[in-house]
Write an enzyme that holds these catalytic residues in place. Structure first.
Site, PDB file in Angstrom:
ATOM      1  N   ALA A   1     -59.755 188.698 -11.767  1.00 13.28           N
ATOM      2  CA  ALA A   1     -60.700 188.745 -10.655  1.00 13.28           C
ATOM      3  C   ALA A   1     -61.703 187.615 -10.891  1.00 13.28           C
ATOM      4  O   ALA A   1     -61.879 187.147 -12.019  1.00 13.28           O
ATOM      5  CB  ALA A   1     -61.390 190.099 -10.622  1.00 13.28           C
TER       6      ALA A   1
ATOM      7  N   GLU B   1     -52.826 192.765 -13.704  1.00 16.06           N
ATOM      8  CA  GLU B   1     -52.672 193.973 -12.886  1.00 16.06           C
ATOM      9  C   GLU B   1     -51.853 193.693 -11.630  1.00 16.06           C
ATOM     10  O   GLU B   1     -51.054 194.519 -11.202  1.00 16.06           O
ATOM     11  CB  GLU B   1     -54.053 194.528 -12.525  1.00 16.06           C
ATOM     12  CG  GLU B   1     -54.760 195.067 -13.769  1.00 16.06           C
ATOM     13  CD  GLU B   1     -56.198 195.446 -13.525  1.00 16.06           C
ATOM     14  OE1 GLU B   1     -56.926 194.658 -12.878  1.00 16.06           O
ATOM     15  OE2 GLU B   1     -56.598 196.529 -13.966  1.00 16.06           O
TER      16      GLU B   1
HETATM   17  C1  HXC Z   1     -63.653 182.769 -12.201  1.00 12.98           C
HETATM   18  C2  HXC Z   1     -62.447 181.447 -13.625  1.00 12.98           C
HETATM   19  C3  HXC Z   1     -61.767 182.569 -14.127  1.00 12.98           C
HETATM   20  C4  HXC Z   1     -62.083 183.844 -13.578  1.00 12.98           C
HETATM   21  C5  HXC Z   1     -61.035 180.811 -15.155  1.00 12.98           C
HETATM   22  N1  HXC Z   1     -61.960 180.380 -14.282  1.00 12.98           N
HETATM   23  N2  HXC Z   1     -60.885 182.142 -15.071  1.00 12.98           N
HETATM   24  N3  HXC Z   1     -63.385 181.557 -12.668  1.00 12.98           N
HETATM   25  N4  HXC Z   1     -63.047 183.879 -12.625  1.00 12.98           N
HETATM   26  N5  HXC Z   1     -61.475 184.968 -13.969  1.00 12.98           N
HETATM   27  C6  HXC Z   1     -62.409 179.002 -14.079  1.00 12.98           C
HETATM   28  C7  HXC Z   1     -63.294 178.531 -15.217  1.00 12.98           C
HETATM   29  O1  HXC Z   1     -64.614 179.004 -15.034  1.00 12.98           O
HETATM   30  C8  HXC Z   1     -63.192 177.043 -15.077  1.00 12.98           C
HETATM   31  O2  HXC Z   1     -64.022 176.612 -14.002  1.00 12.98           O
HETATM   32  C9  HXC Z   1     -61.738 176.841 -14.621  1.00 12.98           C
HETATM   33  O3  HXC Z   1     -61.325 178.116 -14.099  1.00 12.98           O
HETATM   34  C10 HXC Z   1     -60.825 176.499 -15.785  1.00 12.98           C
HETATM   35  O4  HXC Z   1     -60.976 177.456 -16.802  1.00 12.98           O
HETATM   36  P1  HXC Z   1     -61.281 177.092 -18.334  1.00 12.98           P
HETATM   37  O5  HXC Z   1     -61.892 178.283 -18.956  1.00 12.98           O
HETATM   38  O6  HXC Z   1     -62.029 175.809 -18.423  1.00 12.98           O
HETATM   39  O7  HXC Z   1     -59.792 176.860 -18.868  1.00 12.98           O
HETATM   40  P2  HXC Z   1     -59.231 177.100 -20.342  1.00 12.98           P
HETATM   41  O8  HXC Z   1     -60.200 176.593 -21.362  1.00 12.98           O
HETATM   42  O9  HXC Z   1     -57.853 176.567 -20.325  1.00 12.98           O
HETATM   43  O10 HXC Z   1     -59.200 178.695 -20.523  1.00 12.98           O
HETATM   44  C11 HXC Z   1     -58.343 179.480 -19.745  1.00 12.98           C
HETATM   45  C12 HXC Z   1     -58.695 180.986 -19.873  1.00 12.98           C
HETATM   46  C13 HXC Z   1     -60.194 181.188 -19.537  1.00 12.98           C
HETATM   47  C14 HXC Z   1     -58.386 181.481 -21.277  1.00 12.98           C
HETATM   48  C15 HXC Z   1     -57.794 181.715 -18.868  1.00 12.98           C
HETATM   49  O11 HXC Z   1     -60.475 180.547 -18.294  1.00 12.98           O
HETATM   50  C16 HXC Z   1     -60.586 182.625 -19.418  1.00 12.98           C
HETATM   51  O12 HXC Z   1     -60.769 183.331 -20.394  1.00 12.98           O
HETATM   52  N6  HXC Z   1     -60.815 183.094 -18.178  1.00 12.98           N
HETATM   53  C17 HXC Z   1     -61.319 184.401 -17.886  1.00 12.98           C
HETATM   54  C18 HXC Z   1     -60.240 185.433 -18.096  1.00 12.98           C
HETATM   55  C19 HXC Z   1     -60.774 186.813 -17.819  1.00 12.98           C
HETATM   56  O13 HXC Z   1     -61.707 187.315 -18.475  1.00 12.98           O
HETATM   57  N7  HXC Z   1     -60.177 187.514 -16.829  1.00 12.98           N
HETATM   58  C20 HXC Z   1     -60.524 188.859 -16.482  1.00 12.98           C
HETATM   59  C21 HXC Z   1     -61.546 188.851 -15.394  1.00 12.98           C
HETATM   60  S1  HXC Z   1     -62.128 190.466 -15.075  1.00 12.98           S
HETATM   61  P3  HXC Z   1     -65.052 175.382 -14.189  1.00 12.98           P
HETATM   62  O14 HXC Z   1     -65.803 175.396 -12.890  1.00 12.98           O
HETATM   63  O15 HXC Z   1     -65.854 175.655 -15.388  1.00 12.98           O
HETATM   64  O16 HXC Z   1     -64.125 174.194 -14.346  1.00 12.98           O
HETATM   65  C22 HXC Z   1     -60.957 191.156 -14.097  1.00 12.98           C
HETATM   66  C23 HXC Z   1     -61.285 192.503 -13.624  1.00 12.98           C
HETATM   67  C24 HXC Z   1     -60.200 193.040 -12.778  1.00 12.98           C
HETATM   68  O17 HXC Z   1     -59.984 190.582 -13.753  1.00 12.98           O
HETATM   69  C25 HXC Z   1     -60.692 194.214 -12.071  1.00 12.98           C
HETATM   70  C26 HXC Z   1     -59.767 194.781 -11.069  1.00 12.98           C
HETATM   71  C27 HXC Z   1     -59.008 193.880 -10.250  1.00 12.98           C
END
Ligand code: HXC
Length: 260
Positions: free
Chosen positions: A66, A112
Site C-alpha cells: 500500500a 496480499e
Molecule cells: C510508497 C513507496 C513504497 C510504498 C517504495 N516506494 N515502496 N512509496 N509506498 N509502499 C517508493 C520509495 O519511496 C521511492 O520513492 C521509490 O518507491 C523507490 O523505492 P526505494 O526504496 O528507493 O527502492 P529500493 O532501495 O530498491 O528498495 C525497495 C524496497 C523499499 C525494499 C521495496 O522501497 C521498501 O521497503 N518499500 C516499502 C515496503 C513496505 O513496507 N511495504 C508495506 C507497506 S504497508 P522516492 O520518491 O524516494 O524515489 C502495506 C499495508 C497493506 O502494504 C495494508 C492492506 C492493504
C-alpha cells in the site's frame, strides 16, 4: 480504456493482461491505482471474449505495498469512517480465474494482492514479504488470513512478526506459489499468459464453476464445501458445454465450447 496507473492488453485470444504501472513508486498501491484495478477487473469479467486474467507488475516490483506516503497522515477516524481498503474485497467477486505473475518485490499489500489471485507464478527474483510490523501497523488486505492458509500458522507468524522477506523457492515449496518459472526478463508473464490461454480455451462456465468450488474450500466447512461442489457439478448438466464436451469425447473429436 486508458488508465493512469495500470495498463490493460489482450496478449492472446481469451486472455486479459493487467500490468500495474507506477514504476517510480515500485507500483505502490494507492487509492487511484486500486480503483482502476477493480474497475478494469469488473469490465474484463463482463467481457465474454475473455476467459482468464493475468495480473503482473514490473521486473523489479509486482507491488511494494500500500502507498505509505498516502497512508502516513491518516487518522483512525479517516480510515475507519472511509472504510479504507475495504474495496479490496471486490477482487474476490471476480468469476474468471486470476493468475498473479510475480517478479521482484511483492510486499505488504502487494503480497496480499498476489495471495488474492487464484494461481501464483513466481519469477526466480520474486521477493515476498509482509513488512507492516516494521512500520507500526499490521497486514490489512487479508495477509494474516490468506498467508496462514497458504503456508501454515508457524510460518505465517514468523514471517508477519519479523517482517522478513522470503523468496520464490520458499513460496513454491510452501505451496503459496504453484511454481517458480525459468530465469529471464518477462518469462513469468509469458508463462502466465500461456497458462491463462490454456484455461481460456475451456468452457468458461465450467472454469468459473470450478474456481467457485475450489474457493469454497477456503470459505466453508468440509460438508458445506462438498455440497457446494456437488451442486455446481450438477449445475453443469444444464449447460450446452457439458453435452458438447462429453459428446466430443465419445466421438473422438475436439470439443467446441460455446460457454452456454
Ligand atoms: C510508497 C513507496 C513504497 C510504498 C517504495 N516506494 N515502496 N512509496 N509506498 N509502499 C517508493 C520509495 O519511496 C521511492 O520513492 C521509490 O518507491 C523507490 O523505492 P526505494 O526504496 O528507493 O527502492 P529500493 O532501495 O530498491 O528498495 C525497495 C524496497 C523499499 C525494499 C521495496 O522501497 C521498501 O521497503 N518499500 C516499502 C515496503 C513496505 O513496507 N511495504 C508495506 C507497506 S504497508 P522516492 O520518491 O524516494 O524515489 C502495506 C499495508 C497493506 O502494504 C495494508 C492492506 C492493504
Amino acid at each position: 480504456k486508458n488508465y493512469e496507473n495500470i495498463l490493460t492488453s489482450r496478449p492472446e485470444p481469451g486472455v486479459a493482461l493487467v500490468t500495474l504501472n507506477r514504476p517510480k513508486a515500485l507500483n505502490a498501491l494507492n487509492t487511484a491505482l486500486f480503483a482502476e484495478l477493480t474497475e478494469a477487473l469488473r469490465l474484463i469479467d463482463a467481457d465474454r471474449e475473455i476467459g482468464a486474467i493475468v495480473i503482473t507488475g514490473s521486473e523489479k516490483a509486482f507491488a511494494a505495498g500500500a502507498d505509505i506516503k498516502e497512508m502516513k497522515d491518516k487518522s483512525f477516524a479517516d480510515v475507519y469512517q472511509n472504510r479504507f481498503l475495504e474495496n479490496w474485497q471486490e477482487i474476490t467477486t471476480i468469476r474468471k480465474p486470476i493468475i498473479a505473475a510475480v517478479s521482484g518485490f511483492a510486499l505488504g499489500g502487494g503480497c496480499e494482492l498476489a495471495l488474492m489471485a487464484d494461481i501464483l507464478l513466481a519469477a526466480p527474483n520474486a521477493q515476498f514479504g509482509q513488512p507492516e510490523v516494521k512500520i507500526g501497523t499490521i497486514t490489512g488486505g487479508g495477509g494474516s488470513q490468506r498467508l496462514a492458509r497458504a503456508v501454515g500458522k508457524s510460518r505465517a507468524m514468523e514471517l508477519t512478526l519479523t517482517g522478513r522477506m522470503w523468496g520464490a523457492r520458499e513460496a513454491a515449496e510452501w505451496g503459496m506459489a504453484s511454481r517458480v518459472v525459468d530465469e529471464g526478463v518477462g518469462v513469468v508473464v509469458r508463462e502466465a499468459v500461456a497458462l491463462a490461454g490454456e484455461i481460456a480455451g475451456k468452457s468458461q462456465i465450467a472454469v468459473q464453476a470450478q474456481k467457485e468450488a475450489v474457493n469454497a474450500a477456503y470459505e466453508q466447512s468440509l460438508s458445506e464445501g462438498l455440497k457446494t461442489e456437488r451442486r455446481l457439478f450438477h449445475m453443469t448438466f444444464a449447460t450446452a458445454d457439458q453435452r458438447e464436451g462429453m459428446a466430443a469425447f465419445v466421438e473422438k473429436r475436439k470439443p467446441n465450447f460455446t460457454s452456454s
